[in-house]
Design a protein around this motif. Structure first.
Motif, mmCIF file in Angstrom:
data_model
loop_
_atom_site.group_PDB
_atom_site.id
_atom_site.type_symbol
_atom_site.label_atom_id
_atom_site.label_comp_id
_atom_site.label_asym_id
_atom_site.label_seq_id
_atom_site.Cartn_x
_atom_site.Cartn_y
_atom_site.Cartn_z
ATOM 1 N N CYS A 23 0.829 -1.207 0.000
ATOM 2 C CA CYS A 23 0.000 0.000 0.000
ATOM 3 C C CYS A 23 0.863 1.257 0.000
ATOM 4 C CB CYS A 23 -0.921 -0.011 1.213
ATOM 5 S SG CYS A 23 -2.224 -1.266 1.158
ATOM 6 N N ALA A 24 1.927 1.248 0.789
ATOM 7 C CA ALA A 24 2.817 2.409 0.853
ATOM 8 C C ALA A 24 3.508 2.638 -0.487
ATOM 9 C CB ALA A 24 3.848 2.214 1.958
ATOM 10 N N ARG A 25 3.934 1.565 -1.138
ATOM 11 C CA ARG A 25 4.609 1.705 -2.425
ATOM 12 C C ARG A 25 3.655 2.251 -3.486
ATOM 13 N NH1 ARG A 25 9.436 -0.226 -4.476
ATOM 14 N NH2 ARG A 25 9.698 0.587 -6.589
ATOM 15 N N LEU A 26 2.404 1.805 -3.458
ATOM 16 C CA LEU A 26 1.422 2.323 -4.401
ATOM 17 C C LEU A 26 1.231 3.824 -4.245
ATOM 18 C CD1 LEU A 26 -1.403 -0.363 -4.406
ATOM 19 C CD2 LEU A 26 -0.095 0.409 -6.371
ATOM 20 N N VAL A 27 1.138 4.282 -3.003
ATOM 21 C CA VAL A 27 0.990 5.716 -2.746
ATOM 22 C C VAL A 27 2.205 6.474 -3.270
ATOM 23 C CG1 VAL A 27 0.942 7.437 -0.891
ATOM 24 C CG2 VAL A 27 -0.605 5.473 -0.814
ATOM 25 N N HIS A 28 3.382 5.941 -3.008
ATOM 26 C CA HIS A 28 4.614 6.566 -3.496
ATOM 27 C C HIS A 28 4.600 6.649 -5.020
ATOM 28 C CE1 HIS A 28 8.812 6.351 -5.004
ATOM 29 N NE2 HIS A 28 9.058 7.203 -4.020
ATOM 30 N N ASP A 29 4.201 5.571 -5.688
ATOM 31 C CA ASP A 29 4.191 5.555 -7.156
ATOM 32 C C ASP A 29 3.171 6.545 -7.711
ATOM 33 O OD1 ASP A 29 6.146 3.629 -7.050
ATOM 34 O OD2 ASP A 29 4.806 1.945 -7.523
ATOM 35 N N MET A 30 2.026 6.660 -7.043
ATOM 36 C CA MET A 30 1.031 7.642 -7.487
ATOM 37 C C MET A 30 1.582 9.057 -7.364
ATOM 38 S SD MET A 30 -2.463 6.004 -5.855
ATOM 39 C CE MET A 30 -3.550 7.331 -6.396
ATOM 40 N N TRP A 31 2.239 9.349 -6.242
ATOM 41 C CA TRP A 31 2.832 10.680 -6.046
ATOM 42 C C TRP A 31 3.862 10.970 -7.148
ATOM 43 C CZ3 TRP A 31 2.222 13.623 -1.197
ATOM 44 C CH2 TRP A 31 2.921 14.836 -1.201
ATOM 45 N N GLN A 32 4.686 9.975 -7.456
ATOM 46 C CA GLN A 32 5.720 10.162 -8.472
ATOM 47 C C GLN A 32 5.146 10.405 -9.859
ATOM 48 O OE1 GLN A 32 8.360 10.700 -6.147
ATOM 49 N NE2 GLN A 32 9.410 10.054 -8.000
ATOM 50 N N ALA A 33 3.907 9.963 -10.084
ATOM 51 C CA ALA A 33 3.284 10.124 -11.398
ATOM 52 C C ALA A 33 2.718 11.520 -11.619
ATOM 53 C CB ALA A 33 2.168 9.086 -11.571
ATOM 54 N N VAL A 34 2.717 12.365 -10.583
ATOM 55 C CA VAL A 34 2.114 13.688 -10.668
ATOM 56 C C VAL A 34 3.184 14.729 -10.998
ATOM 57 C CG1 VAL A 34 0.822 15.442 -9.381
ATOM 58 C CG2 VAL A 34 0.367 13.016 -8.986
ATOM 59 N N GLY A 57 -10.968 9.355 -4.411
ATOM 60 C CA GLY A 57 -10.689 10.249 -3.289
ATOM 61 C C GLY A 57 -9.231 10.216 -2.899
ATOM 62 N N LEU A 58 -8.618 9.025 -2.920
ATOM 63 C CA LEU A 58 -7.182 8.921 -2.667
ATOM 64 C C LEU A 58 -6.396 9.655 -3.747
ATOM 65 C CD1 LEU A 58 -4.743 7.603 -1.135
ATOM 66 C CD2 LEU A 58 -4.978 5.690 -2.743
ATOM 67 N N ALA A 59 -6.791 9.458 -5.000
ATOM 68 C CA ALA A 59 -6.117 10.160 -6.091
ATOM 69 C C ALA A 59 -6.258 11.671 -5.943
ATOM 70 C CB ALA A 59 -6.675 9.698 -7.436
ATOM 71 N N ALA A 60 -7.437 12.124 -5.503
ATOM 72 C CA ALA A 60 -7.632 13.563 -5.283
ATOM 73 C C ALA A 60 -6.707 14.082 -4.193
ATOM 74 C CB ALA A 60 -9.094 13.836 -4.915
ATOM 75 N N THR A 61 -6.524 13.285 -3.144
ATOM 76 C CA THR A 61 -5.659 13.702 -2.043
ATOM 77 C C THR A 61 -4.210 13.796 -2.491
ATOM 78 O OG1 THR A 61 -7.162 12.583 -0.509
ATOM 79 C CG2 THR A 61 -4.991 13.195 0.332
ATOM 80 N N ILE A 62 -3.721 12.746 -3.150
ATOM 81 C CA ILE A 62 -2.318 12.721 -3.575
ATOM 82 C C ILE A 62 -2.049 13.770 -4.646
ATOM 83 C CG2 ILE A 62 -0.533 11.297 -4.646
ATOM 84 C CD1 ILE A 62 -1.869 8.876 -3.270
ATOM 85 N N ALA A 63 -2.935 13.868 -5.640
ATOM 86 C CA ALA A 63 -2.743 14.877 -6.683
ATOM 87 C C ALA A 63 -2.826 16.283 -6.105
ATOM 88 C CB ALA A 63 -3.787 14.699 -7.786
ATOM 89 N N GLY A 64 -3.716 16.482 -5.135
ATOM 90 C CA GLY A 64 -3.799 17.796 -4.498
ATOM 91 C C GLY A 64 -2.525 18.168 -3.778
ATOM 92 N N LEU A 65 -1.954 17.202 -3.062
ATOM 93 C CA LEU A 65 -0.706 17.453 -2.339
ATOM 94 C C LEU A 65 0.463 17.658 -3.296
ATOM 95 C CD1 LEU A 65 -1.206 14.755 0.421
ATOM 96 C CD2 LEU A 65 -0.923 17.197 0.872
#
Length: 402
Positions: A23-34, A57-65
């Protein structure tokens, strides 16, 4: 310490445990894609994301940050690790908070019932005392089975049913060995107050209540914008989705957006919109008959041209923050699904849908991708993770004070 080896155990598309490292790696990869943030820290907008731990909603949070440079609050409802692991959203939230802190973003995550007035008051207090008393953006992304009305104490339950008559459709399942099977499944028609109950849970009532509560506290900034995340989808799934009980709730959400848009325009020069997103594999969508088959076929047609949630929500933040103008359809909706509903794409999916049987499905749909996407919802099948190594499951909820 609660380290152990975690392997995927599932009942259909529902998994019993989740993997913290995955789960942590997925979040990291999503952040890196922005793409890089567009706001300097001293001008970072204050945002509230309701439903911040999963799906769009998770994508909105990560993309927002990562893109809009937001600071603010995420609200979700997740289970802590106890006898079993925590929910995947628990671990995703911990990872998102860690990344936000490392990038200098002041983001607080609250775990509880977003429908309750107590949560609304807790959020309002945080906005007033920690974030300068002004909220710039609110993203509403809530998918829930039930909602208790704070005024009456009545609990409403949502259902996934067609309206008018029973509906029979194809659906995709996997047997115990993972072999795919295309089956027909029949969904009974909504009866009694099924539609009204679903609208009460998944419509715009709670979204409006959030806006009213924050406005009454004087917390909406000039130019405040809010977006509720929605879906329309294909005619192939229309009877169970857009023309079904959940579609009635989405229509109510859009009516609420138009009403809020008029009020906010007069009140703070603000805007309210629904954002119609494209199809994706989410924990909510896999529960809808026919959606798994449809998304697998969509991937078979488009391959890597499918736009993932993080890409779509990056585009939404660019529109909400003025990097690009709001691009609205005739009904005032932001459309992030045009790649999916392109007529040529839909014609190709329809041909494959009509041809889909257990014998042909592996040639028509990208099932390897679909299986992996389902596993990744729970932190499995993530590249770079050694699933034979014990991992700590007792991950604490992010400390609001840190």
């Amino acid at each position: 310490m609660s380290e152990r080896v975690i392997t995927p155990r599932n009942r259909g598309f529902l998994f019993i445990d989740s993997h913290p490292a995955g789960c942590a790696r997925l979040v990291h990869d999503m952040w890196q894609a922005v793409p890089s943030a567009t706001a300097a820290p001293d001008r970072a907008p204050v945002a509230l994301v309701i439903g911040s731990s999963a799906g769009y909603g998770l994508a909105a949070t990560i993309a927002g940050l990562a893109r809009a440079g937001i600071r603010g609050i995420g609200v979700c409802f997740e289970k802590a690790p106890e006898r079993r692991t925590g929910t995947a959203g628990w671990y995703r939230t911990a990872a998102t908070a860690d990344l936000a802190r490392r990038h200098g973003r002041d983001m607080v995550f609250l775990n509880g019932d977003a429908f309750s007035d107590a949560m609304k008051e807790q959020v309002a207090d945080l906005i007033e005392h920690r974030f300068g008393g002004r909220l710039d953006h609110l993203i509403y992304s809530v998918a829930a089975p039930r909602r208790t009305d704070p005024d009456t104490g009545v609990t409403y339950a949502s259902v996934l049913k067609p309206i008018g008559r029973a509906y029979r459709t194809k659906t995709l399942v996997f047997d115990g060995d993972g072999a795919p099977e295309v089956r027909d499944v029949e969904s009974p028609a909504a009866e009694g107050d099924d539609t009204a109950q679903t609208v009460a849970v998944m419509g715009g009532t709670d979204w409006e209540r959030w806006i009213d509560h924050l406005a009454a506290r004087g917390l909406l900034a000039d130019g405040f914008t809010t977006a509720a995340l929605s879906y329309i989808g294909s005619s192939l799934t229309g009877a169970i989705y857009r023309q079904g009980t959940i579609g009635a709730a989405k229509a109510h959400l859009e009516e609420t957006a138009r009403m809020l848009d008029e009020r906010l325009g007069k009140f703070v020069g603000g805007r309210a919109v629904t954002s119609v997103n494209g199809a994706a594999v989410t924990q909510s969508s896999t529960a809808i008959p026919g959606i798994a088959l449809y998304v697998g076929l969509l991937r078979g047609v488009l391959g890597d041209a499918m736009v993932p949630p993080i890409g779509q929500l990056t585009e939404l933040w660019d529109q909400l923050t003025g990097i690009r103008p709001l691009d609205l359809d005739d009904e005032g909706r932001v459309r992030l699904d045009t790649w999916e509903l392109d007529p040529g794409v839909q014609a190709a999916i329809t041909d494959r849908w009509n041809a889909a049987t257990t014998a042909t499905i592996t040639d028509l749909a990208d099932l390897d991708w679909f299986r992996s996407e389902v596993l990744r919802l729970y932190g499995f099948a993530v590249p770079g993770i050694d699933y034979t190594t014990p991992v700590e499951t007792d991950v604490p909820w992010p400390d609001p004070a840190s």
